[in-house]
Design an enzyme around this catalytic site. Structure first.
Site, short mmCIF file in Angstrom:
data_model
loop_
_atom_site.label_atom_id
_atom_site.label_comp_id
_atom_site.label_asym_id
_atom_site.label_seq_id
_atom_site.Cartn_x
_atom_site.Cartn_y
_atom_site.Cartn_z
N THR A 18 29.66 80.57 157.69
CA THR A 18 29.71 80.25 159.12
C THR A 18 28.50 80.75 159.87
OG1 THR A 18 32.14 80.21 159.16
CG2 THR A 18 31.03 80.67 161.24
N THR A 96 32.81 84.23 155.59
CA THR A 96 33.82 85.28 155.66
C THR A 96 35.06 84.98 154.83
OG1 THR A 96 34.82 84.31 157.65
CG2 THR A 96 33.07 85.95 157.97
N ASP A 97 35.25 83.72 154.41
CA ASP A 97 36.44 83.38 153.62
C ASP A 97 36.57 84.27 152.39
OD1 ASP A 97 37.24 81.41 155.33
OD2 ASP A 97 36.62 79.74 154.07
#
Length: 341
Positions: A18, A96-97
């Site tokens: 992201t 960040t996943d």
């Protein structure tokens, strides 16, 4: 930027995620397109940090598409850079996943003196309140700090510094998504400096030089009403298994014969699905309790959550560890200074 070795040198490595995403002309949805250089250009405050910054655009993927082999190759390259003394610190930006997982993986594969800091963003650069620039500035600050030297891998997010063994993403959208439920943060970034309040419980050391052996490790969560039929099928197809048990390490009693049989053939690790706390060893004695399962050959994960336990087991198997080594490595997980938990 020019390289002045009287100042610390930090390399910023971009993996995508992201923090590097912009909306597509096709449908307006965000996809990773920005390079590491692009990320730095959005943080003019870096010029005031007295740090020489280099860049490496290693990948351009969403966090969900990163693989263990990607992280293994990255760790090899970063070990070489740090081992040669070419850099004083490293920052890895990614999605960040999977950030909590890749940071822990890196902590198993990287143990140079130069700190390796992992960060990212919850809001893409085109959104109001994008957090990527602030996270990148804080991460560079930590990577360049002499106080972080020798601590191995750290996670920096929202001006907080975390142990990769403890950090978890606990919210799907908040900019304060990353926390460490059991321990809290190790420190903060304030007034342009790292303020370290604690150090990680483990001593950084790589577990394997190469991950050149194939190994498939599955994670199976306990759920009310699951009779274990699917678990039995899965166990026949893997080289190792992590069970995310109820509470302190409990499973339905119907699973017990299946798991006992599997544990005689492959390593089966028992973790807790709760997200905080530890598995126990002898508090409960019913069929399917932690004491019962450990007596039948399962391996307790201690404070390691199921995702990190899976990565630890995978690295051990792919590095050629035998069953005794695997048990010895998990034994102190999360409980002593020598543990990798």
């Amino acid at each position: 930027m020019t390289n002045d070795r009287t100042r610390p040198t930090v390399v910023v490595v971009g993996l995508g995620g992201t923090i590097a995403m912009m909306p597509s002309d096709r449908d307006g949805a965000a996809r990773p397109t920005l390079s590491a250089e692009d990320l730095l250009a959005a943080v003019p405050q870096l010029d005031a940090t007295d740090v020489d910054i280099q860049t490496l655009s290693f990948a351009s993927k969403p966090g969900a598409s990163l693989t263990l082999d990607d992280i293994d190759r990255l760790a090899n390259q970063l070990r070489a850079m740090a081992g040669e003394g070419a850099v004083d610190g490293i920052v890895v930006t990614q999605g960040t996943d999977t950030l909590e997982e890749t940071a822990y993986l890196l902590s198993l594969l990287y143990a140079e003196q130069a700190p390796l800091v992992v960060t990212g963003a919850m809001r893409a650069p085109h959104l109001a309140g994008a957090d990527g620039p602030a996270n990148l500035l804080a991460a560079v600050t930590v990577a360049a700090s002499a106080h972080a030297r020798g601590l191995g891998v750290l996670v920096v997010f929202n001006d907080q510094v975390f142990d990769p063994s403890r950090v978890r993403k606990t919210h799907s959208t908040s900019t304060s998504a990353f926390t460490a439920p059991d321990t809290g943060a190790l420190g903060i970034v304030a007034e342009g400096a790292l303020r370290l309040l604690a150090v990680p419980a483990h001593t950084p050391r790589p577990l394997a030089a190469t991950l050149d052996r194939p190994a498939r490790v599955a994670l199976y969560p306990a759920a009310l009403g699951d009779d274990g039929a699917l678990l039995k099928t899965m166990l026949n197809q893997v080289d190792g298994m992590v069970i995310a048990g109820f509470g302190v390490g409990h499973v339905p009693e119907t699973w017990v014969p299946v798991l006992a049989k599997a544990a005689r053939r492959i390593p089966v690790v028992l973790a807790s699905r709760t997200g905080a706390g530890t598995t126990l060893t002898r508090a409960y004695g019913f069929d399917g309790s932690e004491k019962d399962l450990l007596s039948r050959g399962l391996i307790g994960a201690g404070h390691l959550d199921p995702y990190k336990a899976r990565h630890l087991l995978t690295v051990l198997l792919r590095g050629g560890a035998d069953n005794d080594t695997i048990r010895a490595t998990f034994a102190p997980a999360g409980t002593t200074a020598e543990g990798r938990g």
